[in-house]
Write a protein that holds these residues in place. Structure first.
Motif, mmCIF file in Angstrom:
data_model
loop_
_atom_site.group_PDB
_atom_site.id
_atom_site.type_symbol
_atom_site.label_atom_id
_atom_site.label_comp_id
_atom_site.label_asym_id
_atom_site.label_seq_id
_atom_site.Cartn_x
_atom_site.Cartn_y
_atom_site.Cartn_z
ATOM 1 N N SER A 1 0.859 -1.179 0.000
ATOM 2 C CA SER A 1 0.000 0.000 0.000
ATOM 3 C C SER A 1 0.898 1.233 0.000
ATOM 4 C CB SER A 1 -0.959 0.000 1.202
ATOM 5 O OG SER A 1 -0.242 -0.070 2.418
ATOM 6 N N ALA B 1 -1.719 7.785 1.169
ATOM 7 C CA ALA B 1 -2.556 8.628 0.324
ATOM 8 C C ALA B 1 -2.064 10.067 0.380
ATOM 9 C CB ALA B 1 -4.006 8.551 0.787
ATOM 10 N N SER C 1 -7.447 10.908 -8.268
ATOM 11 C CA SER C 1 -7.201 9.492 -8.586
ATOM 12 C C SER C 1 -7.361 8.603 -7.359
ATOM 13 C CB SER C 1 -5.800 9.314 -9.191
ATOM 14 O OG SER C 1 -4.804 9.637 -8.247
ATOM 15 N N GLY C 2 -7.190 9.170 -6.165
ATOM 16 C CA GLY C 2 -7.319 8.386 -4.943
ATOM 17 C C GLY C 2 -8.606 8.670 -4.194
ATOM 18 N N ARG C 3 -9.639 9.205 -4.897
ATOM 19 C CA ARG C 3 -10.888 9.568 -4.225
ATOM 20 C C ARG C 3 -11.586 8.341 -3.648
ATOM 21 N NH1 ARG C 3 -11.618 9.764 -9.676
ATOM 22 N NH2 ARG C 3 -13.462 8.739 -10.538
ATOM 23 N N LEU C 4 -12.361 8.578 -2.576
ATOM 24 C CA LEU C 4 -13.061 7.523 -1.858
ATOM 25 C C LEU C 4 -14.569 7.779 -1.891
ATOM 26 C CD1 LEU C 4 -10.774 7.431 1.311
ATOM 27 C CD2 LEU C 4 -10.804 5.756 -0.534
ATOM 28 N N PRO C 5 -15.375 6.715 -1.727
ATOM 29 C CA PRO C 5 -16.827 6.929 -1.665
ATOM 30 C C PRO C 5 -17.182 7.840 -0.498
ATOM 31 C CG PRO C 5 -16.292 4.590 -1.868
ATOM 32 C CD PRO C 5 -15.012 5.302 -1.596
ATOM 33 N N PHE C 6 -18.203 8.656 -0.699
ATOM 34 C CA PHE C 6 -18.651 9.560 0.361
ATOM 35 C C PHE C 6 -19.880 8.954 1.017
ATOM 36 C CE2 PHE C 6 -21.177 13.350 1.731
ATOM 37 C CZ PHE C 6 -20.302 13.770 2.726
#
Length: 201
Positions: A168, A171, A193-198
């Motif tokens: 890993s 971030a 590019s490293g976005r996460l679900p909200f």
């Protein structure tokens, strides 16, 4: 006008510290000699002892005067998780932030072929030996987001993959409390590019 030879030597010696130029070194030397000789003696004694006694931890390679540092000695750390950092200062920053309970491996630099710094110079042979013990299940690559840091991370990733451990990467993105208009393009691009679900309502 020039100072006496010993004063000049003191100022020159102080310039080995990062960010200390001629004027700063002169100010430091004058302060020690004019106002705080006792502090200067203590500084000299502690510096000599540190240079003579402080070495690398046999396991993680951080700075310590013992064979193993306090974190490597601790039975409360997670042996299956290993964070690879470039310097002891990076390790301290992660510890100060809290939340990470795994082990560390300190490179003391990054790969830089132009400067003659290769894998053996940053302890990658020792990292390989550590991985062969079989306890590490995940390696967190926490090298700096510079060209050299990224190249080092990719080199280590190829080395780690042979051992079957998960990989890993820390971030990078928009800092807490930051405003988008002041964030540089590279950071914004990586954040997207490293976005996460909200998980909002």
């Amino acid at each position: 006008m020039s100072f006496s030879p010993l004063v000049e030597q003191l100022m020159e010696a102080l310039r080995v510290l990062p960010g200390v130029g001629p004027k700063t070194a002169q100010r430091m030397a004058m302060h020690l000699l004019e106002r705080n000789r006792e502090g200067g003696e203590r500084l000299a004694a502690v510096m000599r002892e540190a240079v003579e006694r402080v070495g690398y931890c046999q396991r993680c390679r951080t700075l310590t005067e013992e064979p193993l540092c306090g974190l490597c000695e601790s039975p409360r750390r997670d042996d299956s998780l290993l964070c690879v950092v470039e310097s002891p200062a990076d390790m301290l920053a992660i510890e100060d932030a809290g939340g990470y309970q795994g082990r560390y491996f300190v490179l003391h630099g990054h790969l830089s072929p132009l400067d003659g710094i290769g894998p053996e110079d940053i302890g990658l042979d020792q990292l390989d030996t550590l991985m062969e013990e079989g306890q590490v299940q995940e390696v967190v690559l926490a090298t700096n987001p510079t060209v050299e840091g990224e190249a080092t991370a990719h080199y280590i990733a190829a080395q780690i993959q042979r051992h079957g451990a998960r990989l890993s990467r820390l971030a990078y993105g928009v800092p807490m409390g930051g405003e988008l208009e002041y964030v540089d393009g590279g950071t914004l691009s990586r954040a997207f590019s490293g976005r996460l679900p909200f998980l909002g309502e």
